[in-house]
Every structure is written in structure tokens, then in C-alpha cells.
Design a protein around this motif. Structure first.
Motif, short mmCIF file in Angstrom:
data_model
loop_
_atom_site.label_atom_id
_atom_site.label_comp_id
_atom_site.label_asym_id
_atom_site.label_seq_id
_atom_site.Cartn_x
_atom_site.Cartn_y
_atom_site.Cartn_z
N LEU A 20 0.80 -1.22 0.00
CA LEU A 20 0.00 0.00 0.00
C LEU A 20 0.84 1.28 0.00
CD1 LEU A 20 -2.89 1.01 -0.02
CD2 LEU A 20 -2.86 0.99 2.48
N PRO A 21 1.87 1.43 0.87
CA PRO A 21 2.63 2.70 0.88
C PRO A 21 3.26 3.05 -0.47
CG PRO A 21 3.07 1.45 2.86
CD PRO A 21 2.29 0.54 1.97
N PRO A 22 3.99 2.11 -1.15
CA PRO A 22 4.57 2.52 -2.45
C PRO A 22 3.51 2.81 -3.50
CG PRO A 22 4.93 0.16 -2.04
CD PRO A 22 4.44 0.75 -0.78
N VAL A 23 2.37 2.10 -3.44
CA VAL A 23 1.30 2.36 -4.41
C VAL A 23 0.72 3.76 -4.19
CG1 VAL A 23 -1.02 1.69 -5.12
CG2 VAL A 23 0.72 -0.05 -4.79
N VAL A 24 0.50 4.12 -2.92
CA VAL A 24 -0.01 5.46 -2.62
C VAL A 24 0.98 6.54 -3.05
CG1 VAL A 24 -0.67 7.01 -0.74
CG2 VAL A 24 -1.47 4.64 -0.74
N LEU A 25 2.27 6.31 -2.77
CA LEU A 25 3.29 7.27 -3.16
C LEU A 25 3.33 7.42 -4.68
CD1 LEU A 25 5.61 9.13 -2.30
CD2 LEU A 25 7.14 7.15 -2.44
N LEU A 26 3.27 6.30 -5.40
CA LEU A 26 3.27 6.34 -6.86
C LEU A 26 2.06 7.08 -7.39
CD1 LEU A 26 4.50 5.36 -9.57
CD2 LEU A 26 3.10 3.30 -9.34
N ALA A 27 0.91 6.86 -6.76
CA ALA A 27 -0.32 7.53 -7.21
C ALA A 27 -0.23 9.03 -7.01
CB ALA A 27 -1.52 6.95 -6.46
N LEU A 28 0.35 9.46 -5.88
CA LEU A 28 0.43 10.89 -5.60
C LEU A 28 1.47 11.59 -6.46
CD1 LEU A 28 0.15 10.89 -1.69
CD2 LEU A 28 -1.60 11.55 -3.35
N VAL A 29 2.62 10.94 -6.66
CA VAL A 29 3.73 11.58 -7.35
C VAL A 29 3.59 11.51 -8.86
CG1 VAL A 29 6.23 11.52 -7.70
CG2 VAL A 29 5.28 11.20 -5.41
N PHE A 30 3.03 10.40 -9.38
CA PHE A 30 3.01 10.19 -10.83
C PHE A 30 1.61 10.11 -11.41
CE2 PHE A 30 2.94 7.24 -14.47
CZ PHE A 30 3.67 8.00 -15.36
N LEU A 31 0.78 9.21 -10.88
CA LEU A 31 -0.52 8.97 -11.50
C LEU A 31 -1.46 10.16 -11.37
CD1 LEU A 31 -1.14 5.26 -10.41
CD2 LEU A 31 -0.25 6.12 -12.58
N TYR A 32 -1.45 10.84 -10.22
CA TYR A 32 -2.32 12.00 -10.05
C TYR A 32 -1.97 13.13 -11.01
CZ TYR A 32 -4.64 15.99 -7.90
OH TYR A 32 -5.39 17.12 -7.69
N PRO A 33 -0.69 13.55 -11.13
CA PRO A 33 -0.37 14.58 -12.13
C PRO A 33 -0.68 14.13 -13.55
CG PRO A 33 1.41 14.37 -10.55
CD PRO A 33 0.48 13.23 -10.29
N LEU A 34 -0.42 12.85 -13.85
CA LEU A 34 -0.74 12.36 -15.19
C LEU A 34 -2.24 12.40 -15.44
CD1 LEU A 34 0.25 11.08 -17.82
CD2 LEU A 34 0.08 8.84 -16.72
N GLY A 35 -3.02 12.06 -14.42
CA GLY A 35 -4.48 12.15 -14.55
C GLY A 35 -4.94 13.58 -14.80
N LEU A 36 -4.28 14.56 -14.15
CA LEU A 36 -4.63 15.96 -14.39
C LEU A 36 -4.33 16.38 -15.82
CD1 LEU A 36 -3.36 17.69 -11.11
CD2 LEU A 36 -5.71 17.10 -11.74
N VAL A 37 -3.22 15.87 -16.38
CA VAL A 37 -2.88 16.18 -17.77
C VAL A 37 -3.94 15.61 -18.70
CG1 VAL A 37 -1.20 15.76 -19.61
CG2 VAL A 37 -0.41 16.37 -17.32
N VAL A 38 -4.32 14.35 -18.47
CA VAL A 38 -5.35 13.73 -19.31
C VAL A 38 -6.67 14.49 -19.17
CG1 VAL A 38 -6.67 11.63 -19.71
CG2 VAL A 38 -4.24 11.47 -19.19
#
Length: 283
Positions: A20-38
Motif C-alpha cells: 500500500l505505501p509505495p502504491v499510494v506514493l506512486l499515485a500521488l507523485v506520478f498517477l495523479y499529475p498524469l491524470g490531471l494532464v489527461v
């Protein structure tokens, strides 16, 4: 006598808790900004949610030219890196010369260099006021030198081949170090010439490393930004440069996000192919 108490149960932590911790960190650092771009790519300046940014970008000549330039530069640089990297790896691995081991170790150091540093080095040599043009003007008295190619697509191609060739050489050197030299000795004793030995013995062993290195270079060239920027090639617009132009120079953020999404989709697709190739060839 009474029965002894049962041993205390060990607390077993589920695996998903550790993940859970690395997945949450990945989501906040990478997936969330990428989702904002999309998300931004579907929001035109007029408001609402629409496919109009995609229609406008895909219909523009600048996008089609940038896409074509990106593809041909990436393919051309990959082919150049494969040819040059294979030749240099052959020389380092099978042609004894003083300092060969030092050169092989320098390849590992070269991989850590930023791309703009190599571009600056080429500018110092072949730039408009670089050493080569300085020698020419000093010898002939001309106002300018003949080396003006660095700001053209060919200059970008040269810089990319120069920078990315070690990324092909590294897996090749590793593959050649595991090659059974007895095969080479047997082929040579049977009268095979060096070219035939390379084609029939060495090249088949090098194909997995070539496939992996070439796939990686292709993906990296598609996303290269620093080399194009630092060469000053104003007539060369790739997809990363188009993102920069739309976002920074024109403040057209929906269009910039559309181009970025396309670039990411191409890169992810090619990276998936690279992983499949690497698994199949065992590289």
C-alpha cells in the motif's frame, strides 16, 4: 495436570499492507499529475468537457510535422546507434589495444551524463563559433566557417547518435563478454574470414542485446527534449518541443496536454514492446 496453554498466534500482516505505501506514493507523485494532464486535454478554453482539443491538434499541420519529425529522428538515431554501437563494441571486445578496459569502463560513466552536456560539447566543436569553424576562418580569412549543420535536423540526429550509442554498447559488451571464444578460434582455424565470423558467429549471439538496446534507444529518442533545445535547431519541432511551445510560448494548455498524452501513449506502447522483446530474447 492441566493442558498447557496454546502458543500465542503470530500476527500475519497481509501482503497488500506492505504494497500500500509505495502504491499510494506512486499515485500521488506520478498517477495523479498524469491524470490531471489527461483531464485537461479534454477541457477546451471555452469550458466544459469536449474532444475539440484533440480534433484541433490532430488537424493542425504543426502536430503532423512534429509527429513525423519525432518518428524519423527516433528511427534514424536508433539505426545509427545500432550500427555504430555494434562496431565499437566489436572493436573493444575483440581487438586488443592499450586502454581497452578503461574505454569499456568509461561507457558506464558516459551513461550518467545528461544529454545537454553532450550537445554543448558538439556546439563547442561544430557550432557557428566553435573550434572547427574557428580553425577554418583563421586559415582562410573567411567571415564564417562551413560547419553550419548543427542547427539542422542532421545536427540533432548526430547529437542523438553520439549520446545514445553507449546505451546500445553496454548490453553488447555484456553479451560479448559471455561469448565462448572457442567458437571464434574454431571458425578461424577452419579458414573463416573475420567478416564471416562476425556474421555467422558473433551477430547471432548479439541479436538479443541489439534488440533490447535498440528498443530502449527508440523509446528514449521519442522523448528527447534537451538535445533539440540545446542545439538551437529552430526548424526542428518534435513532440516534446511542441508540448513546450504550446504550454510555455502560446499558453495553450489543452493543446499541450493533448500532445503530451499522445507522446505518453506512444512511449508506453513502445516500452511494452521493448519489455516483450526483452523477455523473448532473454536480454
Amino acid at each position: 495436570m492441566g493442558t498447557p496453554p496454546p502458543p500465542p498466534r503470530s500476527r500475519h500482516v497481509p501482503r497488500w499492507v506492505w504494497a500500500l505505501p509505495p502504491v499510494v506514493l506512486l499515485a500521488l507523485v506520478f498517477l495523479y499529475p498524469l491524470g490531471l494532464v489527461v483531464q485537461q486535454s479534454f477541457r477546451p478554453d471555452s469550458g466544459g468537457t469536449s474532444l475539440s482539443p484533440y480534433r484541433l491538434v490532430f488537424a493542425s499541420d504543426s502536430f503532423r510535422e512534429a509527429l513525423g519529425t519525432t518518428v524519423w529522428l527516433a528511427v534514424g538515431a536508433t539505426v545509427g546507434c545500432l550500427v555504430l554501437g555494434f562496431f565499437l563494441a566489436l572493436v573493444i571486445s575483440f581487438v586488443p589495444f592499450p586502454g581497452g578496459k578503461a574505454v569499456a569502463k568509461f561507457i558506464d560513466v558516459f551513461l550518467s551524463f545528461p544529454s545537454f552536456l553532450i550537445t554543448l560539447a558538439l556546439l563547442f566543436i561544430y557550432g557557428t563559433v566553435g573550434m572547427a569553424n574557428g580553425v577554418w576562418t583563421g586559415a582562410t580569412g573567411a567571415h564564417s566557417g562551413p560547419f553550419q549543420f548543427l542547427t539542422t535536423p542532421w545536427g540533432v540526429l548526430l547529437a542523438e547518435i553520439t549520446y545514445f550509442t553507449p546505451f546500445v554498447m553496454r548490453p553488447l559488451l555484456a553479451a560479448f563478454s559471455q561469448l565462448d571464444t572457442a567458437q571464434l578460434e574454431v571458425a578461424s582455424s577452419l579458414g573463416a574470414k573475420p567478416a564471416r565470423i562476425v556474421r555467422r558467429v558473433i551477430l547471432p549471439e548479439a541479436l538479443p542485446a541489439l534488440a533490447a538496446g535498440g528498443s530502449l534507444v527508440l523509446v528514449m529518442c521519442l522523448n528527447e527534449f534537451g538535445i533539440v533545445l540545446f542545439t538551437g535547431a529552430k526548424g526542428v519541432t518534435t513532440l516534446p518541443m511542441l508540448v513546450y511551445s504550446k504550454a510555455i510560448l502560446e499558453s495553450d494548455y489543452p493543446a499541450a496536454c493533448v500532445v503530451a498524452v499522445v507522446n505518453v501513449a506512444i512511449s508506453v506502447g513502445l516500452y511494452s514492446i521493448y519489455r516483450v522483446v526483452s523477455r523473448r530474447v532473454g536480454a
